[in-house]
Design a protein around this motif. Structure first.
Motif, short mmCIF file in Angstrom:
data_model
loop_
_atom_site.label_atom_id
_atom_site.label_comp_id
_atom_site.label_asym_id
_atom_site.label_seq_id
_atom_site.Cartn_x
_atom_site.Cartn_y
_atom_site.Cartn_z
N VAL A 31 2.65 -17.71 -39.51
CA VAL A 31 2.98 -16.66 -38.74
C VAL A 31 4.14 -16.03 -39.28
O VAL A 31 4.23 -14.64 -39.37
CB VAL A 31 3.14 -17.18 -37.38
CG1 VAL A 31 3.66 -16.13 -36.46
CG2 VAL A 31 2.04 -17.69 -36.69
N LYS A 58 2.10 -23.93 -39.50
CA LYS A 58 1.65 -22.87 -38.48
C LYS A 58 2.63 -21.90 -38.67
O LYS A 58 2.60 -20.67 -38.56
CB LYS A 58 1.15 -23.15 -36.96
CG LYS A 58 -0.12 -24.21 -37.23
CD LYS A 58 -0.55 -24.24 -35.64
CE LYS A 58 -0.23 -25.33 -34.93
NZ LYS A 58 -0.90 -25.51 -33.57
N SER A 59 3.96 -22.32 -38.11
CA SER A 59 4.96 -21.36 -38.19
C SER A 59 5.25 -20.54 -39.40
O SER A 59 5.46 -19.36 -39.45
CB SER A 59 6.37 -22.18 -37.62
OG SER A 59 6.21 -22.55 -36.30
N ASP A 71 4.04 -21.91 -32.50
CA ASP A 71 4.11 -22.70 -31.25
C ASP A 71 2.89 -22.13 -30.22
O ASP A 71 2.21 -22.69 -29.65
CB ASP A 71 5.21 -22.87 -30.37
CG ASP A 71 6.03 -23.96 -31.26
OD1 ASP A 71 5.58 -24.51 -32.26
OD2 ASP A 71 7.18 -23.98 -30.57
N CYS A 72 2.84 -20.57 -30.49
CA CYS A 72 1.92 -20.14 -29.42
C CYS A 72 0.14 -20.66 -29.75
O CYS A 72 -0.52 -20.15 -29.20
CB CYS A 72 1.80 -18.51 -29.38
SG CYS A 72 1.58 -17.65 -31.25
N LEU A 73 0.07 -21.23 -31.04
CA LEU A 73 -1.04 -21.44 -31.52
C LEU A 73 -1.54 -22.97 -30.98
O LEU A 73 -2.63 -23.37 -31.17
CB LEU A 73 -1.27 -21.34 -33.03
CG LEU A 73 -0.95 -19.93 -33.55
CD1 LEU A 73 -0.81 -20.08 -34.96
CD2 LEU A 73 -2.04 -19.07 -33.09
N ARG A 116 3.33 -28.34 -37.34
CA ARG A 116 4.15 -27.19 -36.57
C ARG A 116 4.76 -26.31 -37.52
O ARG A 116 4.63 -24.92 -37.56
CB ARG A 116 5.16 -28.01 -35.67
CG ARG A 116 5.97 -26.97 -35.13
CD ARG A 116 7.04 -27.30 -34.13
NE ARG A 116 7.68 -26.51 -33.25
CZ ARG A 116 8.79 -26.20 -33.18
NH1 ARG A 116 9.82 -27.01 -33.87
NH2 ARG A 116 9.57 -25.30 -32.38
N SER A 176 13.70 -19.94 -33.21
CA SER A 176 12.46 -18.98 -33.06
C SER A 176 11.65 -18.81 -34.33
O SER A 176 10.41 -18.96 -34.25
CB SER A 176 12.83 -17.65 -32.40
OG SER A 176 13.43 -16.74 -33.53
#
Length: 145
Positions: A65, A61-62, A47-49, A58, A41
């Motif tokens: 966040v 971005k993670s 991933d929501c982006l 990936r 997770s």
């Protein structure tokens, strides 16, 4: 008043739980906070982006966040414990230690002797180096009594 302790570092052993359980047993008033310790997770936090075709983006971005939780936890903690394991390189933990040092936030490192040379700069800025979770608990007990 509970002391807030941020538990940073490797996720492949039970070091966090050993500290938490021993503090409870000794009735040391500590509130523990951690980064997301679920590898899947954490990797999927961004991933929501939107989907990415390249792992770099990936991960990028993670990481951003995840930084919301990590930076907030470090800024609001009274002390950080930074654990370095022998099996994997915890670049994130080294970054957390550097962030603590930049903020003037006290931190302790937790690692085996084999990592002394590799972590010499990280340890030099720390308020102490421990080799076992039990030593961390003793420091917390001493600090809060």
């Amino acid at each position: 008043m509970a002391f807030r302790v941020y538990l940073s570092g490797e996720i492949h052993s039970d070091w966090r739980q050993r500290i938490i359980d021993a503090c409870k047993a000794k009735q040391v008033e500590v509130e523990f906070v951690s980064p997301n310790t679920d590898h899947e997770s954490s990797d999927a936090a961004g991933d929501c982006l939107g989907a990415e075709t390249q792992n770099f983006w990936r991960d990028h971005k993670s990481a951003k966040v995840n930084a919301i939780r990590i930076q907030t936890a470090i800024q609001s903690c009274d002390l950080a414990i930074i654990r370095f394991g022998n099996k994997y390189k915890q670049w994130n933990a080294a970054f957390d230690a550097g962030f603590c040092a930049a903020l003037g936030k006290p931190y302790l490192t937790l690692h085996d002797e084999e990592l002394i040379h590799a972590l010499k700069e990280v340890d030099a800025a720390a308020n102490g180096w421990a080799t076992t979770p039990e030593q961390i608990v003793e420091i917390l007990d001493y600090t809060l009594r």
